[in-house]
Design an enzyme around this catalytic site. Structure first.
Site, PDB file in Angstrom:
ATOM      1  N   ARG A  86     -18.213 -14.074   1.978  1.00 54.46           N
ATOM      2  CA  ARG A  86     -18.348 -15.461   2.449  1.00 54.46           C
ATOM      3  C   ARG A  86     -19.667 -15.659   3.191  1.00 54.46           C
ATOM      4  NH1 ARG A  86     -13.460 -18.093   1.739  1.00 54.46           N
ATOM      5  NH2 ARG A  86     -11.567 -16.884   2.062  1.00 54.46           N
ATOM      6  N   ASP A 116     -15.323 -26.404  -1.961  1.00 58.11           N
ATOM      7  CA  ASP A 116     -16.356 -25.466  -2.396  1.00 58.11           C
ATOM      8  C   ASP A 116     -16.551 -25.537  -3.905  1.00 58.11           C
ATOM      9  OD1 ASP A 116     -13.837 -24.385  -2.901  1.00 58.11           O
ATOM     10  OD2 ASP A 116     -14.283 -22.399  -2.083  1.00 58.11           O
ATOM     11  N   GLY A 159      -9.043 -27.669 -11.451  1.00 55.59           N
ATOM     12  CA  GLY A 159      -8.766 -28.994 -10.881  1.00 55.59           C
ATOM     13  C   GLY A 159      -7.347 -29.112 -10.342  1.00 55.59           C
ATOM     14  N   GLY A 217     -12.951 -21.828   1.889  1.00 57.03           N
ATOM     15  CA  GLY A 217     -14.202 -21.769   1.125  1.00 57.03           C
ATOM     16  C   GLY A 217     -15.231 -22.831   1.459  1.00 57.03           C
ATOM     17  N   ASP A 234     -12.401 -25.927 -10.211  1.00 52.31           N
ATOM     18  CA  ASP A 234     -12.304 -25.047 -11.368  1.00 52.31           C
ATOM     19  C   ASP A 234     -11.316 -25.686 -12.357  1.00 52.31           C
ATOM     20  OD1 ASP A 234     -12.571 -22.666 -12.827  1.00 52.31           O
ATOM     21  OD2 ASP A 234     -11.107 -21.581 -11.638  1.00 52.31           O
ATOM     22  N   LYS A 288     -16.922 -26.459 -12.261  1.00 49.76           N
ATOM     23  CA  LYS A 288     -16.813 -25.695 -13.518  1.00 49.76           C
ATOM     24  C   LYS A 288     -16.017 -26.552 -14.500  1.00 49.76           C
ATOM     25  CE  LYS A 288     -16.087 -21.077 -11.512  1.00 49.76           C
ATOM     26  NZ  LYS A 288     -15.077 -19.990 -11.443  1.00 49.76           N
ATOM     27  N   THR A 295      -5.840 -27.592  -7.821  1.00 51.64           N
ATOM     28  CA  THR A 295      -5.784 -27.674  -6.356  1.00 51.64           C
ATOM     29  C   THR A 295      -6.100 -29.098  -5.907  1.00 51.64           C
ATOM     30  OG1 THR A 295      -6.574 -25.400  -6.229  1.00 51.64           O
ATOM     31  CG2 THR A 295      -6.712 -26.698  -4.210  1.00 51.64           C
ATOM     32  N   LEU A 296      -7.196 -29.608  -6.440  1.00 53.64           N
ATOM     33  CA  LEU A 296      -7.642 -30.929  -6.024  1.00 53.64           C
ATOM     34  C   LEU A 296      -6.671 -32.016  -6.448  1.00 53.64           C
ATOM     35  CD1 LEU A 296      -9.947 -31.835  -4.438  1.00 53.64           C
ATOM     36  CD2 LEU A 296     -11.289 -32.048  -6.512  1.00 53.64           C
TER      37      LEU A 296
HETATM   38  P1  IMP Z   1      -8.741 -24.849  -9.051  1.00 50.32           P
HETATM   39  O1  IMP Z   1      -7.411 -25.289  -8.537  1.00 50.32           O
HETATM   40  O2  IMP Z   1      -8.593 -23.962 -10.263  1.00 50.32           O
HETATM   41  O3  IMP Z   1      -9.692 -25.985  -9.307  1.00 50.32           O
HETATM   42  O4  IMP Z   1      -9.363 -23.878  -7.980  1.00 50.32           O
HETATM   43  C1  IMP Z   1      -9.897 -24.345  -6.818  1.00 50.32           C
HETATM   44  C2  IMP Z   1     -10.034 -23.274  -5.772  1.00 50.32           C
HETATM   45  O5  IMP Z   1     -10.044 -21.962  -6.340  1.00 50.32           O
HETATM   46  C3  IMP Z   1     -11.358 -23.406  -5.068  1.00 50.32           C
HETATM   47  O6  IMP Z   1     -11.261 -24.270  -3.963  1.00 50.32           O
HETATM   48  C4  IMP Z   1     -11.642 -21.983  -4.656  1.00 50.32           C
HETATM   49  O7  IMP Z   1     -10.997 -21.686  -3.441  1.00 50.32           O
HETATM   50  C5  IMP Z   1     -11.014 -21.154  -5.752  1.00 50.32           C
HETATM   51  N1  IMP Z   1     -12.015 -20.785  -6.762  1.00 50.32           N
HETATM   52  C6  IMP Z   1     -12.149 -21.259  -8.016  1.00 50.32           C
HETATM   53  N2  IMP Z   1     -13.173 -20.689  -8.658  1.00 50.32           N
HETATM   54  C7  IMP Z   1     -13.726 -19.843  -7.774  1.00 50.32           C
HETATM   55  C8  IMP Z   1     -14.866 -18.978  -7.814  1.00 50.32           C
HETATM   56  O8  IMP Z   1     -15.591 -18.853  -8.821  1.00 50.32           O
HETATM   57  N3  IMP Z   1     -15.124 -18.275  -6.677  1.00 50.32           N
HETATM   58  C9  IMP Z   1     -14.374 -18.379  -5.546  1.00 50.32           C
HETATM   59  N4  IMP Z   1     -13.315 -19.174  -5.463  1.00 50.32           N
HETATM   60  C10 IMP Z   1     -12.992 -19.909  -6.556  1.00 50.32           C
END
Ligand code: IMP
Length: 183
Positions: free
Chosen positions: A164, A99, A104, A43, A102, A130, A106-107
């Protein structure tokens, strides 16, 4: 029924904000040596390409890939490294380029993983945030735009590997009849 797309951030608005962010990062890191930008695939590929073209100091770029959403718009919370860095993060100043943050999860996983290589510092630069969805205590240092809890595509971000290529960022309401693909 097709996916429904609605423009949220146009190309010009994104370009202006990305230039501001890149210039801020340039000011903050210009006097540092051994800076490594870590793009989170897939992303962040367009965002990273636009950010680094604002930089006027020597730096390295590498990518890693984590298992993410697949066809669903909700994270599972189970994060896995699919491709790791090829440049050693040890003793470098890392800037993770994401990118979107959301939940958090993943990070937070990535920060733990990268900290294991003993970098000199780690900061996060995300195009979109978000915060209303956060499940862990995590505040990225560099944020392009704070957005509401909606699923977005374009400027590198996908739904089911679609969209994308779009220059702007769009809210996407997926076709409810399309099957969910398990990654
Ligand atoms: P998290 O672990 O929930 O913070 O998600 C992080 C990853 O989910 C991002 O790096 C994106 O790849 C994917 N993601 C989260 N929200 C969206 C969205 O609204 N559109 C596309 N990908 C998303």
């Amino acid at each position: 029924m097709p996916d429904q797309l609605r423009l949220l951030l146009g190309e010009d608005v994104i370009a202006q904000r990305v230039a501001e962010l890149g210039q801020k990062i340039a000011r903050d890191y210009r006097s540092s040596s051994q800076v490594l930008f870590v793009g989170v695939l897939n992303g962040a590929f367009i965002f990273l390409a636009d950010i680094v073209r604002q930089l006027d100091f020597p730096h390295a770029i590498d990518f890693l890939r984590v298992a993410s959403y697949g066809a669903s718009t909700e994270t599972t919370g189970a994060v896995q490294i699919r491709k790791d860095l090829e440049i050693s993060a040890s003793d470098r100043h890392l800037v993770i380029i994401e990118d979107i943050v959301d939940t958090g999860l993943t990070l937070s996983f990535l920060l733990g993983h990268l900290a294991g290589s003993r970098p000199r510092s780690i900061e996060v630069c995300t195009l979109l945030d978000k915060p209303s969805r956060r499940q862990v205590d995590l505040v990225p240092k560099y944020v392009g735009f704070t957005i509401p809890n909606e699923f977005v595509v374009g400027y590198g971000m996908d739904y089911n590997e679609k969209y994308r290529h779009l220059a702007g960022i769009h809210v996407c309401v997926p076709d409810p009849t399309e099957g969910i693909r398990v990654p």
